[in-house]
Design an enzyme around this catalytic site. Structure first.
Site, PDB file in Angstrom:
ATOM      1  N   ARG A  86     -13.528  64.376  -5.103  1.00 10.28           N
ATOM      2  CA  ARG A  86     -13.599  63.000  -4.585  1.00 10.28           C
ATOM      3  C   ARG A  86     -14.999  62.672  -4.072  1.00 10.28           C
ATOM      4  O   ARG A  86     -15.402  61.517  -4.011  1.00 10.28           O
ATOM      5  CB  ARG A  86     -12.536  62.773  -3.498  1.00 10.28           C
ATOM      6  CG  ARG A  86     -12.554  61.362  -2.935  1.00 10.28           C
ATOM      7  CD  ARG A  86     -11.181  60.871  -2.412  1.00 10.28           C
ATOM      8  NE  ARG A  86     -10.387  61.895  -1.777  1.00 10.28           N
ATOM      9  CZ  ARG A  86     -10.601  62.420  -0.567  1.00 10.28           C
ATOM     10  NH1 ARG A  86     -11.616  62.001   0.150  1.00 10.28           N
ATOM     11  NH2 ARG A  86      -9.805  63.347  -0.082  1.00 10.28           N
TER      12      ARG A  86
ATOM     13  N   TYR B 234     -18.217  36.832 -11.092  1.00 10.64           N
ATOM     14  CA  TYR B 234     -17.091  37.386 -11.850  1.00 10.64           C
ATOM     15  C   TYR B 234     -15.789  37.196 -11.060  1.00 10.64           C
ATOM     16  O   TYR B 234     -15.761  37.425  -9.844  1.00 10.64           O
ATOM     17  CB  TYR B 234     -17.387  38.875 -12.072  1.00 10.64           C
ATOM     18  CG  TYR B 234     -16.362  39.607 -12.873  1.00 10.64           C
ATOM     19  CD1 TYR B 234     -16.217  39.363 -14.242  1.00 10.64           C
ATOM     20  CD2 TYR B 234     -15.547  40.568 -12.293  1.00 10.64           C
ATOM     21  CE1 TYR B 234     -15.291  40.048 -14.989  1.00 10.64           C
ATOM     22  CE2 TYR B 234     -14.617  41.259 -13.044  1.00 10.64           C
ATOM     23  CZ  TYR B 234     -14.491  40.991 -14.385  1.00 10.64           C
ATOM     24  OH  TYR B 234     -13.568  41.678 -15.122  1.00 10.64           O
TER      25      TYR B 234
ATOM     26  N   ASP C  18     -25.149  41.882  -9.784  1.00 16.83           N
ATOM     27  CA  ASP C  18     -24.215  42.409 -10.786  1.00 16.83           C
ATOM     28  C   ASP C  18     -24.910  42.228 -12.136  1.00 16.83           C
ATOM     29  O   ASP C  18     -25.071  41.111 -12.621  1.00 16.83           O
ATOM     30  CB  ASP C  18     -22.890  41.646 -10.719  1.00 16.83           C
ATOM     31  CG  ASP C  18     -21.825  42.224 -11.663  1.00 16.83           C
ATOM     32  OD1 ASP C  18     -22.220  42.813 -12.686  1.00 16.83           O
ATOM     33  OD2 ASP C  18     -20.631  42.073 -11.374  1.00 16.83           O
TER      34      ASP C  18
ATOM     35  N   LYS D 206     -18.197  48.249 -19.736  1.00 16.17           N
ATOM     36  CA  LYS D 206     -18.629  47.303 -20.761  1.00 16.17           C
ATOM     37  C   LYS D 206     -19.664  47.942 -21.697  1.00 16.17           C
ATOM     38  O   LYS D 206     -19.336  48.838 -22.421  1.00 16.17           O
ATOM     39  CB  LYS D 206     -19.142  46.031 -20.099  1.00 16.17           C
ATOM     40  CG  LYS D 206     -18.217  45.505 -18.969  1.00 16.17           C
ATOM     41  CD  LYS D 206     -16.859  45.030 -19.465  1.00 16.17           C
ATOM     42  CE  LYS D 206     -15.852  44.752 -18.362  1.00 16.17           C
ATOM     43  NZ  LYS D 206     -16.291  43.830 -17.333  1.00 16.17           N
TER      44      LYS D 206
HETATM   45  C1  LIG Z   1     -15.901  43.661 -16.023  1.00 14.67           C
HETATM   46  C2  LIG Z   1     -16.807  43.217 -14.973  1.00 14.67           C
HETATM   47  C3  LIG Z   1     -16.682  43.707 -13.661  1.00 14.67           C
HETATM   48  C4  LIG Z   1     -15.586  44.644 -13.237  1.00 14.67           C
HETATM   49  O1  LIG Z   1     -15.615  45.837 -13.915  1.00 14.67           O
HETATM   50  P1  LIG Z   1     -14.315  46.748 -14.177  1.00 14.67           P
HETATM   51  O2  LIG Z   1     -14.917  47.971 -14.746  1.00 14.67           O
HETATM   52  O3  LIG Z   1     -13.418  45.982 -15.100  1.00 14.67           O
HETATM   53  O4  LIG Z   1     -13.656  46.976 -12.855  1.00 14.67           O
HETATM   54  C5  LIG Z   1     -17.598  43.269 -12.718  1.00 14.67           C
HETATM   55  N1  LIG Z   1     -18.561  42.387 -13.025  1.00 14.67           N
HETATM   56  C6  LIG Z   1     -18.696  41.875 -14.269  1.00 14.67           C
HETATM   57  C7  LIG Z   1     -19.792  40.908 -14.539  1.00 14.67           C
HETATM   58  C8  LIG Z   1     -17.831  42.278 -15.284  1.00 14.67           C
HETATM   59  O5  LIG Z   1     -17.962  41.758 -16.522  1.00 14.67           O
END
Ligand SMILES: *Cc1c(COP(=O)(O)O)cnc(C)c1O
Length: 388
Positions: free
Chosen positions: A53, A105, A177, A202
């Site tokens: 963890r 987001y 982000d 992603k």
């Molecule tokens: C998908 C996404 C997230 C969240 O990510 P997860 O891995 O699905 O929890 C945060 N910010 C943006 C811009 C995203 O496209």
């Protein structure tokens, strides 16, 4: 097989993405690192591991490559992008104000409004493409500024350097982000951000088969806060997912090159299509923040958003008629996806809010994959030909 990066000139990102620094397996010469499923580690081991963890060899391998790609000192991995967001938000205290870009987001918005609000963390939502936002930072003295660029789904581009400079002079940390751009296209830390966060689910993993998140920074104190959150809130990823993401990351430069070429070609093609009212792509000259985008991004990314001259049902039918684009949420994988926010991601959002965000019934978001450009364009043409 530890590669000593310090003994030679810095290789390029495409090389660093493949040749990570450590594999923890010097005895066998293994080319790919093993998966360390162990939940616990013998006390006093040279790697400094104790319990998964709070750290694991597969986390450390992935963190090494991610820090190298981001060109920063520290990276901490999490179980998802949302876990990474939670880790940062959990550093706030009751009464703290977060000044947020109004197009964050959806899950970030939900976390602030439905979870952290209960603990007294306040949010204010503003348009950071508006020059007045810069003076708002000094006036409001928030505990944190939270940005995203390009935004979802309208690909609004924020001048990160200008906002970070304003925040810096007010001693306010900035979170960016960076999921849509990836660290290969945009470097928030070099533009002045305190923390750069990416959902590795992603583009970084790129194969739609694992979830993950990372927070990168150059500040040892923030790094300690991130490690604390990973351990104290149980936000860690699994060793197997880290292993998958480490593998996926090796082809990120290659994938992204093809994806961005496809995105640019599709955007330029659709801009001349009679069924398409408008096209939004950061590196097209008709993008509202084109000048900022070309300054801070080394490529346009692989998301294209379009407005169809179509009703909600017609736009949905076009999405469903495609062969090579799967109608699905998410983005960044090798396979092309299409999303109709009005019936999918934003289906539950009130009409007035959708109008404010610019989510019209004919709006469609394309996530370009690595398929052949001509096949993708032919597919879009056949689906669009169904419109009356
Ligand atoms: C998908 C996404 C997230 C969240 O990510 P997860 O891995 O699905 O929890 C945060 N910010 C943006 C811009 C995203 O496209």
């Amino acid at each position: 097989m530890a590669n000593d990066f310090s003994s030679r000139p810095q290789p390029a990102a495409a090389t660093r993405a493949i040749h990570h620094g450590e594999s923890f397996a010097s005895e066998t010469g293994t080319v790919m690192p093993p998966i360390y499923t162990s939940s616990t580690f013998a006390h006093g081991n040279p790697g400094g591991f104790d319990y998964t963890r709070s750290g694991n060899p597969n986390f450390r391998i992935l963190e090494g490559v991610l820090a190298s790609i981001e060109e920063c000192s520290h990276a901490t991995v999490f179980g998802s992008g949302v876990s990474a967001i939670t880790a940062i938000a959990s550093s706030l205290s009751q009464g703290d104000l977060v000044l947020c870009e109004e197009n964050l987001y959806g899950c970030t918005v939900r976390l602030f409004e439905q979870v952290f609000a209960k603990f007294g963390v306040e949010t204010e939502w503003i348009d950071f493409t508006n020059a007045a936002a810069l003076t708002t930072i000094a006036a409001r003295q928030p505990a944190m500024v939270w940005l995203e660029s390009p935004t979802n789904p309208l690909l609004k581009v924020i001048d990160l350097e200008a906002v970070c400079a304003a925040a810096h002079s007010a001693a306010v940390p900035v979170v960016v982000d960076n999921t849509f751009a990836t660290p290969l296209v945009q470097r928030p830390l070099q533009l002045g951000a305190t923390l750069s966060l990416t959902s590795t689910t992603k583009y970084i993993n790129g194969h739609s088969d694992a979830l993950g998140g990372v927070v990168c920074c150059d500040d040892a104190e923030w790094q300690q806060k991130m490690l604390f959150a990973q351990k104290a809130l149980g936000l860690m990823p699994s060793p197997f997912d880290c292993w998958l993401i480490t593998r996926g990351l090796k082809t990120l430069p290659l994938r992204l090159r093809q994806q961005m070429a496809n995105a640019s070609a599709v955007a330029n093609h659709l801009a001349h299509h009679p069924a398409v009212a408008w096209v939004r792509y950061p590196l097209r000259t008709d993008h509202p923040q084109h000048a900022v985008a070309s300054r801070q991004m080394s490529g346009g990314g692989a998301i294209v958003t379009i407005g169809l001259n179509a009703s909600r049902d017609q736009a949905y039918a076009v999405c469903k008629a495609l062969h090579w684009f799967t109608m699905a949420e998410s983005l960044g994988g090798v396979e092309s996806l299409i999303c109709h926010p009005a019936t999918m991601t934003h289906a539950a959002v009130a009409t007035t809010v959708k109008e404010k965000l610019g989510i019209s019934d004919g709006l469609v978001r394309l996530s370009l994959g690595c398929e052949d450009e001509a096949d993708l364009i032919a597919d879009l043409d056949q689906a669009l030909s169904l419109l009356p």
